[in-house]
Each structure stands twice: as C-alpha cells, then as structure tokens.
Design an enzyme around this catalytic site. Structure first.
Site, PDB file in Angstrom:
ATOM      1  N   ARG A  63     -24.119   9.725   5.788  1.00  0.00           N
ATOM      2  CA  ARG A  63     -23.690  10.332   6.873  1.00  0.00           C
ATOM      3  C   ARG A  63     -24.474   9.453   7.776  1.00  0.00           C
ATOM      4  O   ARG A  63     -24.159   7.857   7.613  1.00  0.00           O
ATOM      5  CB  ARG A  63     -25.581  10.923   7.299  1.00  0.00           C
ATOM      6  CG  ARG A  63     -25.683  12.706   7.115  1.00  0.00           C
ATOM      7  CD  ARG A  63     -26.735  13.035   7.173  1.00  0.00           C
ATOM      8  NE  ARG A  63     -28.268  12.310   6.531  1.00  0.00           N
ATOM      9  CZ  ARG A  63     -28.453  11.401   7.179  1.00  0.00           C
ATOM     10  NH1 ARG A  63     -28.594  10.870   8.042  1.00  0.00           N
ATOM     11  NH2 ARG A  63     -29.525  10.588   6.448  1.00  0.00           N
ATOM     12  N   TYR A 120     -17.829  14.840   5.204  1.00  0.00           N
ATOM     13  CA  TYR A 120     -19.133  14.599   4.014  1.00  0.00           C
ATOM     14  C   TYR A 120     -20.152  15.290   4.850  1.00  0.00           C
ATOM     15  O   TYR A 120     -20.301  15.607   6.582  1.00  0.00           O
ATOM     16  CB  TYR A 120     -19.557  12.748   4.439  1.00  0.00           C
ATOM     17  CG  TYR A 120     -20.628  12.508   3.670  1.00  0.00           C
ATOM     18  CD1 TYR A 120     -20.843  12.574   2.406  1.00  0.00           C
ATOM     19  CD2 TYR A 120     -21.700  13.014   3.790  1.00  0.00           C
ATOM     20  CE1 TYR A 120     -21.745  12.625   1.634  1.00  0.00           C
ATOM     21  CE2 TYR A 120     -23.479  12.566   3.213  1.00  0.00           C
ATOM     22  CZ  TYR A 120     -22.853  12.570   2.025  1.00  0.00           C
ATOM     23  OH  TYR A 120     -24.416  12.656   1.385  1.00  0.00           O
ATOM     24  N   LYS A 162     -28.138  19.249   8.874  1.00  0.00           N
ATOM     25  CA  LYS A 162     -28.232  18.498   9.429  1.00  0.00           C
ATOM     26  C   LYS A 162     -28.628  18.379  10.699  1.00  0.00           C
ATOM     27  O   LYS A 162     -29.425  18.750  11.256  1.00  0.00           O
ATOM     28  CB  LYS A 162     -27.961  17.110   9.079  1.00  0.00           C
ATOM     29  CG  LYS A 162     -28.565  16.623   7.354  1.00  0.00           C
ATOM     30  CD  LYS A 162     -29.689  16.654   7.032  1.00  0.00           C
ATOM     31  CE  LYS A 162     -29.234  16.358   5.854  1.00  0.00           C
ATOM     32  NZ  LYS A 162     -31.179  16.477   5.330  1.00  0.00           N
ATOM     33  N   HIS A 175     -37.552  18.393   7.974  1.00  0.00           N
ATOM     34  CA  HIS A 175     -36.398  17.560   6.485  1.00  0.00           C
ATOM     35  C   HIS A 175     -38.092  17.816   5.322  1.00  0.00           C
ATOM     36  O   HIS A 175     -38.481  16.770   5.299  1.00  0.00           O
ATOM     37  CB  HIS A 175     -36.757  16.383   6.592  1.00  0.00           C
ATOM     38  CG  HIS A 175     -35.488  15.562   6.408  1.00  0.00           C
ATOM     39  ND1 HIS A 175     -35.117  13.829   5.556  1.00  0.00           N
ATOM     40  CD2 HIS A 175     -34.230  16.096   5.491  1.00  0.00           C
ATOM     41  CE1 HIS A 175     -33.872  13.774   5.344  1.00  0.00           C
ATOM     42  NE2 HIS A 175     -33.871  14.695   4.641  1.00  0.00           N
ATOM     43  N   SER A 228     -34.070  10.969   2.579  1.00  0.00           N
ATOM     44  CA  SER A 228     -32.916  11.220   2.439  1.00  0.00           C
ATOM     45  C   SER A 228     -33.229  10.144   1.621  1.00  0.00           C
ATOM     46  O   SER A 228     -33.683   8.898   1.232  1.00  0.00           O
ATOM     47  CB  SER A 228     -31.684  10.845   3.229  1.00  0.00           C
ATOM     48  OG  SER A 228     -32.191  11.362   4.313  1.00  0.00           O
ATOM     49  N   CYS A 279     -35.076   9.930  -1.318  1.00  0.00           N
ATOM     50  CA  CYS A 279     -36.018   9.497  -2.053  1.00  0.00           C
ATOM     51  C   CYS A 279     -36.698  10.255  -2.728  1.00  0.00           C
ATOM     52  O   CYS A 279     -38.177  10.707  -3.028  1.00  0.00           O
ATOM     53  CB  CYS A 279     -37.589   9.069  -0.611  1.00  0.00           C
ATOM     54  SG  CYS A 279     -36.896   7.872   0.558  1.00  0.00           S
ATOM     55  N   ASP A 318     -34.483  20.595   1.293  1.00  0.00           N
ATOM     56  CA  ASP A 318     -34.487  19.692   2.095  1.00  0.00           C
ATOM     57  C   ASP A 318     -34.783  20.368   3.569  1.00  0.00           C
ATOM     58  O   ASP A 318     -35.719  18.909   4.327  1.00  0.00           O
ATOM     59  CB  ASP A 318     -32.715  19.603   1.773  1.00  0.00           C
ATOM     60  CG  ASP A 318     -32.323  18.439   2.899  1.00  0.00           C
ATOM     61  OD1 ASP A 318     -32.443  16.766   3.064  1.00  0.00           O
ATOM     62  OD2 ASP A 318     -31.234  18.667   3.620  1.00  0.00           O
ATOM     63  N   ARG A 352     -22.783  12.756  -4.790  1.00  0.00           N
ATOM     64  CA  ARG A 352     -23.644  14.420  -4.889  1.00  0.00           C
ATOM     65  C   ARG A 352     -23.174  15.105  -5.698  1.00  0.00           C
ATOM     66  O   ARG A 352     -21.975  15.516  -6.029  1.00  0.00           O
ATOM     67  CB  ARG A 352     -23.808  14.621  -3.223  1.00  0.00           C
ATOM     68  CG  ARG A 352     -23.678  13.857  -1.843  1.00  0.00           C
ATOM     69  CD  ARG A 352     -25.628  13.387  -1.843  1.00  0.00           C
ATOM     70  NE  ARG A 352     -26.771  12.851  -0.798  1.00  0.00           N
ATOM     71  CZ  ARG A 352     -27.338  13.110   0.027  1.00  0.00           C
ATOM     72  NH1 ARG A 352     -27.718  14.159  -0.066  1.00  0.00           N
ATOM     73  NH2 ARG A 352     -27.380  12.264   0.729  1.00  0.00           N
TER      74      ARG A 352
HETATM   75  C1  OXD Z   1     -29.839  14.078   3.892  1.00  0.00           C
HETATM   76  C2  OXD Z   1     -29.320  14.940   2.448  1.00  0.00           C
HETATM   77  O1  OXD Z   1     -28.766  13.029   4.345  1.00  0.00           O
HETATM   78  O2  OXD Z   1     -30.423  15.871   2.127  1.00  0.00           O
HETATM   79  O3  OXD Z   1     -31.241  13.406   3.844  1.00  0.00           O
HETATM   80  O4  OXD Z   1     -28.195  14.928   2.476  1.00  0.00           O
HETATM   81 MN    MN Z   2     -32.228  15.764   3.338  1.00  0.00          MN
END
Ligand code: OXD
Ligand code: MN
Length: 589
Positions: free
Chosen positions: A73, A201, A210, A230, A252, A254, A277, A374
């Site tokens: 991102r 992406y 998002k 989130h 993100s 974590c 998410d 991913r």
């Molecule tokens: C983020 C995702 O970047 O969930 O938080 O992709």
């Molecule tokens: Mn996320």
C-alpha cells in the site's frame, strides 16, 4: 432508459476508452475464463498476469507477480478528499475534491485503451444483512477481478438489487502504466466513490477492502451511527461449549490472520474464525455491539505462515474449491511448482525463482519471497470458519482487543477500566512499522485502533464517535490492550505467541464472564499471575513478571509521544481523551 448504474459505467468508459466492457457475474465459469485470460492474454510488462501452480497440492491456485514497484500500500499517494482539510484531519493526506478529480481525469483519459473494462458487482456483507452495502468496481486487470471474486460476495444479483437506485458504492480502478509518479488512490467520502490509478496491489486496487470497507465506511459509520474497524472477528469456544465473540485490532502484518484462526494450545478451547481484517460494528436493538465481516476472503501476509504458526491457513490454502487461490510475489519452487516463502514448512528447495521470477541464490542475502508477499483465499475454505459467518445479524461482541508490535513498554495484556478508558487504550496505541506499507520497517508510530492509515476522517472526531457509541451500549464489550511481542534484554521474545495466545484469550473471556479478578495498575487492569493459565509452558517466573512490567521511565517517554500525537488534533480532540490521559499520568506520580 439507462439506470444510474449503466450511466455511470458509460461515463467511465467514455473517459477511459476500453476496447470492450465486460459485466462480470461472479460465476465459476467466468472465473475460469478470467484466469485463462490472465495466463495467456493480459500481460504486466512482458510477463503473464497468472502462472498456474501445482494443481494437486495447491488446487485451483495461481501465482501473480506484480510490477516490481508495486508491492505494498502506498499511504503517501492515498488521499481522502473531503470538501475541507479539517474534516480529513492530520491523519490523512487531503486534496480538494475538484482538484483531485481534475488530476485523475487527466491521468485516466484513455487509460484502458486496448484493454477490457471489467465491471464487478459485489456486496460487502451478506446480501441479506441489514448492514451490507451494494458496490460496483470497475477495473482493467483480471488479477483484480479474480481477487475481488474471492474477497467479496460478487454476483450479478447485486445489479438487480441496485436497480434504478443511485445508492451504490463506486470504485474506478485502472493499473494505468504502473508508473509510481502517476499513482493515486483518491477517496470521495460524500460520493461513496474511490478512484485509483497506477497500482494493482491489494489495498490500492481491491477497492472493496481498505478504500471502501474502512476509509469510506468509517465515514458512513460516523453519519449513520456505527463503526468500521481494522479488526479480526473470532469466536472462542470453552470446554463447556460456550462461545464468546471478540474482535481484535492490530496494525497490518502484526499477526491478525494468525490470531483469527489460531489453533488452541489449551485442551478444550477452540477458535472459530469470522474475519481476519475488517469488522463493521453496529449497536444492536439489545444494546450489545454486533459485528459482521464485510469481506469473504483472506488477503494475508505469506512469509512466516506455516503448519506451526497457522495450520488452519495452510489447510485453507490447499483446500481448493471453485474459488481460485492466488499467491502474489511469493517465490516459486521450480521442481514442484509450489509457492514458497521464508518460514514455510520443509527444507530449502533446490531450485527457487524469487518473487520477480529470477533464479534465487541463498548466498545473495536477498529474500526469495517479497516480505509483503500475500495469499488471497476464500474464507469458505477455512476449516474453522464459524457457523455464524453468514448470519446476516452478525455476532454479539463481548470483548475488544487493541494490539501492536512493541518490543518494550507494553504489557502482554491490560484491561481498560470502563468504555472511555478503553477508548483511550485504543487511542494511545503505537506499533512498529511493517512491510505492509511502503515505509521504513521497525519504527514505532502511533497507530490508534490500528486505524491510522484507514480512518476516512479526522481521528479526533473518530475518538468522539467511539465515545458516543459507548453511550448507546447498555452491555458494552470490555476493552483490552494486548502485546505478544515484548522481548528480553537480548531481543528474544518473552511470550511464545501463536497457539499459546489462547491463554491470554482465556483470561479475557474469564474477565468477561466475571470468573477472575484483576490487579489495578496506573495503565489499567492486569491479570493476577495465578489466573493466567501457563500450565505446560515453561516460562521462567522472571520472564512472566517482565511481560507485565510497567516501567515508569518507559511510560514517561511513551506519554510524551502520546501527548505529541494527541496535540496534533488541537481543540478537536475530545476532552474525555485528555481526561483519561491526565488520569493516567497522575497515577504514575
Ligand atoms: C493491510 C492489509 O495492509 O490487510 O492491513 O492488507
Ligand atoms: Mn489489514
């Protein structure tokens, strides 16, 4: 007579000038055709969009290599275009809506020439949920069309649902020419419109995620009285079969996905996954907080995922249904045609291609998979998907956890004293940065409620909204802060994490169900060590104590950092937040 939807699509086609327009229906057959197009016809540079993987071990799976400049991102190119800058707040990049549109119009003029424009009708949330939203995204690449089919409920019935109405969420996406200098992700919250160009992406391109389900939806939530967060949503079943539903906000990369589908190390406990998410939280008629996951797929970080860290995810990835599974920027085992990343089970394969498709040599010191590589997989492939996942009402939430990656300062778990104190707990969050966004890794940044990159309006107003929601709840969830990542003086993790995190969750649900007491500290309530089930863990007592240490010098510095952050918002910051801050400071004296 053309419907508002048809008119809108025509207008976008007039601007972007695609060769053809393809209205997608979300069918299996269509997905197969799109994959074929991605393998044989569409290209990124001179490379195909998809490569087939080993269909025996990873059925219906495909590898995608993104443009090398397009791997995360891009928060610095993401704008929230409210009519005035103050509404966007210091937490967002802002551009005047007219200026933003003019800029985007210039960049988008003819950007789909020679390409197909895919029109994707999808729901965020179960179609029968009162909380669901009907959406349309336009894109010009099969990768995004397929990803959206996995991540959302995409069906042509959404078009009928929209009918003659102009009440639908609009997303216009083009990969442009991937030039990072011509890359923007623009949000127009009042128009429920996202316009993105130059990136393929994840969070930049899958606009239901998002862009809509957090940035625009958080703004809708402010207007309509709900919260877009989130957060993971999960159910925890205890040995008696009672299920307690909780949510958890973590920045993100974590470990939200690992947490959401954790395999319990404690016998008799089981986790049911509802989302990894995003959570939309509504005040129910019963005065409780109810959560739905608007998404229907996982877009998780691959490196580190294994049978040890997340066995349920590995099973999900290998399940193979009519939903394709995508791997983006992982490495490739040339001999087995399987995706590969650092941390996956098994030894190092002999022949690997790195995430860019070049032969990889371990001596190079480079990672084979991109750190932000991913997987995209359907939630319906998850072996521990909660039976409540498709319940249109969602699930009632008993606890909310706020977490971050902190090597120092933050205890393993802390409980807020009440709702306002819990909101403060969320607002004072900080976390070390990760590879999920383009910035330096490992630097602590304030990330309240893990929403810093995703809150679609001024965060001071967002905290006020949280405080107001609490006033409407007759049975508010308890609020906790968690930190799995504390280290000792040598930098080794003090807590084993992963499946062992159930021990912390057990304490949390014991608190919710009034089964155990807690100890008061200046920063909130912590467990009496006897109430934290560490049976069979072998953690030395001094490490356990260190996990809960509240070092006043560290907290003095932390408070200064929090104060600087809160002051950015000037008078707009609710006084309740400052009161909680002052109370915390006083408790240290
Ligand atoms: C983020 C995702 O970047 O969930 O938080 O992709
Ligand atoms: Mn996320």
């Amino acid at each position: 007579m053309a419907t508002p939807l048809q008119k809108w699509v025509e207008e976008q086609a007039k601007l972007t000038k695609p060769d053809k327009i393809w209205w997608c229906d979300g069918s299996e057959e269509e997905a197969r055709r799109l994959i074929e197009i991605g393998m044989k016809e569409e290209k990124i540079g001179s490379s195909p969009v998809f490569y087939g993987l080993n269909q025996k071990t990873f059925p219906n799976s495909y590898l995608h290599r993104s443009h090398p400049t397009d791997v995360a991102r891009t928060e610095h190119l993401t704008f929230v275009c409210h009519p005035d800058k103050e509404t966007a707040g210091p937490n967002n990049n802002w551009m005047d809506p007219a200026e933003a549109k003019e800029r985007m119009r210039k960049l988008s003029d003819g950007c789909m020439r020679g390409k197909t424009m895919y029109v994707l009708p999808y729901m965020m949330g179960h179609p029968r949920s009162p909380y669901a939203k009907a959406c349309i995204q336009i894109t010009d690449i099969s990768y995004v069309a397929i990803s959206m089919r996995i991540m959302t409920r995409m069906t042509k019935s959404v078009i009928d649902k929209i009918g003659d109405s102009d009440d639908f969420v609009k997303g216009l996406h083009s990969i442009g020419d991937f030039d990072p200098n011509k890359r923007f992700i623009m949000h127009f919250p009042d128009e429920h419109f996202v316009w993105s160009i130059g990136s393929g992406y994840g969070g930049n391109a899958l606009l239901g995620k998002k862009c809509f389900s957090l940035r625009i939806a958080s703004w809708l939530g402010l207007k309509e009285g709900w919260l877009a967060e989130h957060m993971v949503i999960m159910g925890i079943e205890d040995p008696k079969g009672n299920v307690t539903y909780i949510t958890a906000a973590l920045p993100s990369a974590c470990g939200k996905t690992n947490l959401a589908m954790l395999e319990s190390a404690l016998p008799g406990y089981k986790v049911w996954t509802l989302g990894d998410d995003i959570a939309w939280l509504n005040v129910g008629p019963d005065g409780r907080l109810w959560a739905i996951n608007p998404e229907s797929g996982f877009f998780g970080v691959a490196p580190g995922t294994s049978m040890k860290t997340n066995p349920n995810m590995m099973r999900t990835l290998k399940k193979g249904t009519f939903y394709p599974t995508l791997f983006t920027n992982t490495a490739l085992n040339v001999d087995t045609k399987e995706p590969w990343w650092e941390g996956i089970d098994g030894g190092l394969p002999k022949n690997l291609l790195d995430w860019q498709g070049d032969p990889w040599n371990s001596a190079s010191g480079n990672r084979a998979a991109h750190p932000n590589s991913r997987f995209t997989a359907s939630l319906y492939q998850c072996p521990v998907l909660s039976p409540e996942f498709d319940n249109p009402k969602g699930v009632p939430i008993s606890a909310i956890m706020f977490g971050g990656k902190r090597m120092h300062v933050k205890p393993l778990v802390v409980e807020g004293l009440d709702w306002p104190n819990g909101v403060f707990l969320g607002s004072r969050m900080g976390s070390e940065t990760t590879a999920a966004a383009m910035h330096k890794e490992g630097v602590v940044r304030r990330d309240p409620m893990a929403m810093l990159p995703f809150c679609g309006y001024n965060m001071a107003d967002y905290f006020r909204h949280w405080l107001n929601i609490g006033k409407q709840l007759t049975h508010p969830p308890k609020i906790f802060s968690i930190n799995w990542f504390r280290t000792d003086d040598n930098g080794a993790f003090l807590w084993p994490g992963f499946g062992e995190n159930i021990r912390v969750l057990k304490w949390i649900i014991d608190r919710v169900n009034n089964k155990v007491d807690a100890k008061e500290t200046p920063i909130g309530l912590v467990p009496d060590l006897k109430d934290l089930d560490t049976h069979g863990l072998n953690i030395p007592q001094k490490n356990l104590e260190k996990l809960f240490e509240i070092n006043s010098e560290e907290w003095r510095k932390e408070s200064e950092d929090i104060e600087i952050f809160l002051k950015n918002f000037g008078d707009r910051m609710p006084k309740e937040i400052w009161q909680e801050f002052e109370k915390m400071k006083k408790r240290f004296l």
